[in-house]
Scaffold this motif. Structure first.
Motif, PDB file in Angstrom:
ATOM      1  N   VAL A 110       6.730  18.322 -15.528  1.00  0.00           N
ATOM      2  CA  VAL A 110       7.721  18.748 -16.525  1.00  0.00           C
ATOM      3  C   VAL A 110       9.131  18.454 -16.012  1.00  0.00           C
ATOM      4  O   VAL A 110       9.972  17.924 -16.741  1.00  0.00           O
ATOM      5  CB  VAL A 110       7.565  20.246 -16.868  1.00  0.00           C
ATOM      6  N   LEU A 111       9.379  18.772 -14.753  1.00  0.00           N
ATOM      7  CA  LEU A 111      10.692  18.523 -14.163  1.00  0.00           C
ATOM      8  C   LEU A 111      11.000  17.029 -14.119  1.00  0.00           C
ATOM      9  O   LEU A 111      12.119  16.605 -14.441  1.00  0.00           O
ATOM     10  CB  LEU A 111      10.771  19.135 -12.767  1.00  0.00           C
ATOM     11  N   SER A 112      10.011  16.223 -13.748  1.00  0.00           N
ATOM     12  CA  SER A 112      10.208  14.769 -13.713  1.00  0.00           C
ATOM     13  C   SER A 112      10.503  14.226 -15.112  1.00  0.00           C
ATOM     14  O   SER A 112      11.404  13.396 -15.297  1.00  0.00           O
ATOM     15  CB  SER A 112       8.976  14.065 -13.146  1.00  0.00           C
ATOM     16  N   PHE A 113       9.751  14.676 -16.090  1.00  0.00           N
ATOM     17  CA  PHE A 113       9.970  14.243 -17.472  1.00  0.00           C
ATOM     18  C   PHE A 113      11.361  14.652 -17.935  1.00  0.00           C
ATOM     19  O   PHE A 113      12.066  13.876 -18.592  1.00  0.00           O
ATOM     20  CB  PHE A 113       8.885  14.841 -18.376  1.00  0.00           C
ATOM     21  N   PHE A 114      11.764  15.860 -17.590  1.00  0.00           N
ATOM     22  CA  PHE A 114      13.088  16.361 -17.960  1.00  0.00           C
ATOM     23  C   PHE A 114      14.189  15.489 -17.363  1.00  0.00           C
ATOM     24  O   PHE A 114      15.164  15.140 -18.034  1.00  0.00           O
ATOM     25  CB  PHE A 114      13.247  17.819 -17.504  1.00  0.00           C
ATOM     26  N   LYS A 115      14.041  15.101 -16.107  1.00  0.00           N
ATOM     27  CA  LYS A 115      15.043  14.252 -15.440  1.00  0.00           C
ATOM     28  C   LYS A 115      15.140  12.891 -16.117  1.00  0.00           C
ATOM     29  O   LYS A 115      16.240  12.375 -16.340  1.00  0.00           O
ATOM     30  CB  LYS A 115      14.700  14.079 -13.963  1.00  0.00           C
ATOM     31  N   VAL A 116      13.998  12.303 -16.456  1.00  0.00           N
ATOM     32  CA  VAL A 116      14.004  11.003 -17.131  1.00  0.00           C
ATOM     33  C   VAL A 116      14.661  11.124 -18.507  1.00  0.00           C
ATOM     34  O   VAL A 116      15.500  10.302 -18.893  1.00  0.00           O
ATOM     35  CB  VAL A 116      12.571  10.435 -17.245  1.00  0.00           C
ATOM     36  N   ALA A 117      14.280  12.146 -19.262  1.00  0.00           N
ATOM     37  CA  ALA A 117      14.855  12.355 -20.595  1.00  0.00           C
ATOM     38  C   ALA A 117      16.361  12.573 -20.510  1.00  0.00           C
ATOM     39  O   ALA A 117      17.125  12.016 -21.321  1.00  0.00           O
ATOM     40  CB  ALA A 117      14.179  13.538 -21.281  1.00  0.00           C
ATOM     41  N   PHE A 166      22.790   8.228 -20.643  1.00  0.00           N
ATOM     42  CA  PHE A 166      23.234   6.842 -20.829  1.00  0.00           C
ATOM     43  C   PHE A 166      23.825   6.655 -22.219  1.00  0.00           C
ATOM     44  O   PHE A 166      24.918   6.112 -22.376  1.00  0.00           O
ATOM     45  CB  PHE A 166      22.080   5.855 -20.619  1.00  0.00           C
ATOM     46  N   PHE A 167      23.106   7.103 -23.252  1.00  0.00           N
ATOM     47  CA  PHE A 167      23.584   6.913 -24.617  1.00  0.00           C
ATOM     48  C   PHE A 167      24.837   7.733 -24.907  1.00  0.00           C
ATOM     49  O   PHE A 167      25.762   7.251 -25.579  1.00  0.00           O
ATOM     50  CB  PHE A 167      22.479   7.219 -25.635  1.00  0.00           C
ATOM     51  N   VAL A 168      24.896   8.952 -24.415  1.00  0.00           N
ATOM     52  CA  VAL A 168      26.090   9.782 -24.635  1.00  0.00           C
ATOM     53  C   VAL A 168      27.302   9.125 -23.988  1.00  0.00           C
ATOM     54  O   VAL A 168      28.360   8.975 -24.610  1.00  0.00           O
ATOM     55  CB  VAL A 168      25.876  11.216 -24.101  1.00  0.00           C
ATOM     56  N   VAL A 169      27.167   8.705 -22.732  1.00  0.00           N
ATOM     57  CA  VAL A 169      28.286   8.066 -22.029  1.00  0.00           C
ATOM     58  C   VAL A 169      28.675   6.769 -22.735  1.00  0.00           C
ATOM     59  O   VAL A 169      29.865   6.491 -22.936  1.00  0.00           O
ATOM     60  CB  VAL A 169      27.929   7.822 -20.548  1.00  0.00           C
ATOM     61  N   TRP A 170      27.678   5.961 -23.134  1.00  0.00           N
ATOM     62  CA  TRP A 170      27.975   4.713 -23.833  1.00  0.00           C
ATOM     63  C   TRP A 170      28.803   4.959 -25.093  1.00  0.00           C
ATOM     64  O   TRP A 170      29.836   4.349 -25.291  1.00  0.00           O
ATOM     65  CB  TRP A 170      26.687   3.975 -24.194  1.00  0.00           C
ATOM     66  N   PHE A 171      28.351   5.847 -25.961  1.00  0.00           N
ATOM     67  CA  PHE A 171      29.040   6.055 -27.231  1.00  0.00           C
ATOM     68  C   PHE A 171      30.403   6.706 -27.044  1.00  0.00           C
ATOM     69  O   PHE A 171      31.353   6.371 -27.753  1.00  0.00           O
ATOM     70  CB  PHE A 171      28.168   6.857 -28.201  1.00  0.00           C
ATOM     71  N   VAL A 172      30.537   7.613 -26.093  1.00  0.00           N
ATOM     72  CA  VAL A 172      31.848   8.233 -25.845  1.00  0.00           C
ATOM     73  C   VAL A 172      32.827   7.196 -25.307  1.00  0.00           C
ATOM     74  O   VAL A 172      33.963   7.088 -25.788  1.00  0.00           O
ATOM     75  CB  VAL A 172      31.715   9.439 -24.894  1.00  0.00           C
TER      76      VAL A 172
END
Length: 196
Positions: free
Chosen positions: A120-127, A133-139
């Motif tokens: 769960v922790l690994s999945f959370f980190k990947v998500a 990435f997308f938030v930083v890109w669009f901002v």
């Protein structure tokens, strides 16, 4: 691609009203038709997820419908629209709520069942990494004025396309003009900023 949604039908929306912009329903419909035709026309902006997308079209519409000096004038860009949807958007139905959050919940349950809390922790980190990435890109793209982020597309009046006989136009241009001329009866007088 009207009626052919790349990411499915909208799940959330923000409702705008004519009164908020000081326009009549006819002015609203005409402005929406102009923007839709600009984005639909073969020489208009080409859809790309990272630059020109459905939020670009809506921000262009809202920027064009706003009069200079109005509280809404040039206020809308991709980041503002996404923030409005995230914080104030309304789900179209309970099914839309489930389609938005259900897959994530199922993925976390599978990770927990198959690999425990470490999975769960690994999945959370990947998500989080993908979303970051997308938030930083669009901002950053919005902050640095990348085309498509600010709703600053020059909108073509639909009357010029309707008056043009398109005698020498290619088939895509003729089809685009026909589609634009068919838009007016479909206008509802409201626009919804949608997230899929």
């Amino acid at each position: 691609n009207r009626d052919n949604m790349a990411f499915g039908w909208p799940a959330r929306y923000v409702q705008f009203r004519f009164e908020d912009f000081g326009v009549t329903p006819q002015e609203w419909d005409h402005a929406l038709e102009n923007v839709a035709c600009t984005f639909n026309h073969s020489d208009g902006p080409m859809y790309t997820f990272l630059t020109w997308n459905c939020h670009s079209m809506v921000s262009t519409f809202l920027s064009n419908i706003s009069a200079e000096g109005d509280a809404h004038y040039r206020r809308y860009n991709l980041v503002v629209l996404v923030g409005m949807i995230f914080f104030t958007g309304t789900f179209t139905s309970f099914g839309a709520f489930l389609s938005t959050f259900g897959p994530t919940i199922v993925a976390y349950c599978l990770a927990a069942g198959l690999g425990g809390w470490a999975a769960v922790l690994s999945f959370f980190k990947v998500a989080c990494g993908i979303n970051a990435f997308f938030v930083v890109w669009f901002v950053l793209a919005t902050a640095f004025g990348m085309p498509g982020m600010h709703g600053n597309v020059q909108v073509k009046p639909t009357s010029s396309m309707k008056d043009d006989p398109l005698a020498e136009a290619d088939e895509d241009s003729r089809e685009s003009a026909r589609s634009c001329s068919q838009l007016r009866p479909r206008m509802t007088g409201t626009v919804e900023t949608a997230v899929h």
